[in-house]
Design an enzyme around this catalytic site. Sequence first.
Site, PDB file in Angstrom:
ATOM      1  CD  GLU A  23      -2.861  -1.007   2.430  1.00 53.98           C
ATOM      2  OE1 GLU A  23      -3.990  -0.535   2.259  1.00 53.98           O
ATOM      3  OE2 GLU A  23      -2.431  -1.390   3.553  1.00 53.98           O
TER       4      GLU A  23
ATOM      5  CE  LYS B 145      -6.173   1.879   2.732  1.00 53.65           C
ATOM      6  NZ  LYS B 145      -5.360   1.384   3.850  1.00 53.65           N
TER       7      LYS B 145
END
Length: 277
Positions: A21, A99
């Site tokens: 990420e 998200k």
Amino acid sequence: MDRISISGISAIGYHGVFDFEKRDGQSFVVDVVLHVDISRAAASDNVADTVHYGEVSELVVAQIQAGPWDLIEKLGSEIAEAILAGYPTVATVEVVVHKPQAPIPVPFSDVSICLVRHQTLHTAVIALGANLGDPQATLAAAVAELGEEVQILKVSPLAVTKPVGGPPDQPDYTNQVIEVRTQRSPHELLDLCQRIEAAHHRTREVRWEARTLDLDLITYDHLVLEDPRLTLPHPRAAIRGFVLAPWSWMDPDAVLGGQLVSRLAQQAADTKDIIRL
Ligand SMILES: Nc1ncnc2c1ncn2[C@@H]1O[C@H](COP(=O)(O)OP(=O)(O)OP(=O)(O)O)[C@@H](O)[C@H]1O
Ligand SMILES: Nc1nc2c(c(=O)[nH]1)N=C(CO)CN2
């Protein structure tokens, strides 16, 4: 309280617990609600009287692009703190961080956190004094100018006082004490006081010489501080009748260093000559 809402501000950020990420990045989407009094802007139609939503959106994007942080909780908190610090008129901010591409191993449409943060308000006592020019007019102007930047809670009656220290043959002083509420830090409040002194042509050549305007920060919450620019509480306040007497008239229960201000005022050598206007 009125509100300004902005939803769906999106940018690529690198926040997440997993290495990939932080390496690859993904989309973060932010909604903010600002609790702010918009009545002045409603009347004036001037963007300077409100919070510019375009600027706030850019600040949010800058925060999404900063870090990286592991958690969206941390990102949300950073966004909230940045908005409160940058926009003191925002009393409360709500932040939602979405998200939608989070690495969740089951089908889902969104994950988000929501947090609410408030401005922290501080209470400060400021002493005013002047013995050149038109002291009463200057003090009234200074209180009004302070009132543009901080909330004025209490204002003392005026005191006419004999000069304490400094060169001989100075005119009498007019002194006053006010209590204010502010989001500003102690140093920001000192900066504000010094800007207002300067605007009233305050000069500093001889210690305790006559002056057009003096603004001293006496207390700030219960903070005890000593650095090269600022000592709190003010180091000489506890022995100055010209501060203590008007302070005690304004607030009979006020306490300084564990002692009643009214009692300290009785003990101060210069109190006997003070005239209350
Ligand atoms: N609590 C305080 N309030 C205002 N100034 C402070 C305080 N503590 C330290 N200072 C520092 O004191 C410096 C001198 O302040 P100023 O010239 O107003 O002094 P003064 O008013 O003549 O004397 P006094 O400090 O005895 O009241 C300021 O530049 C400021 O940095
Ligand atoms: N009466 C009076 N005397 C002073 C004052 C003041 O405000 N009032 N301020 C001083 C330095 O801040 C020194 N002496």
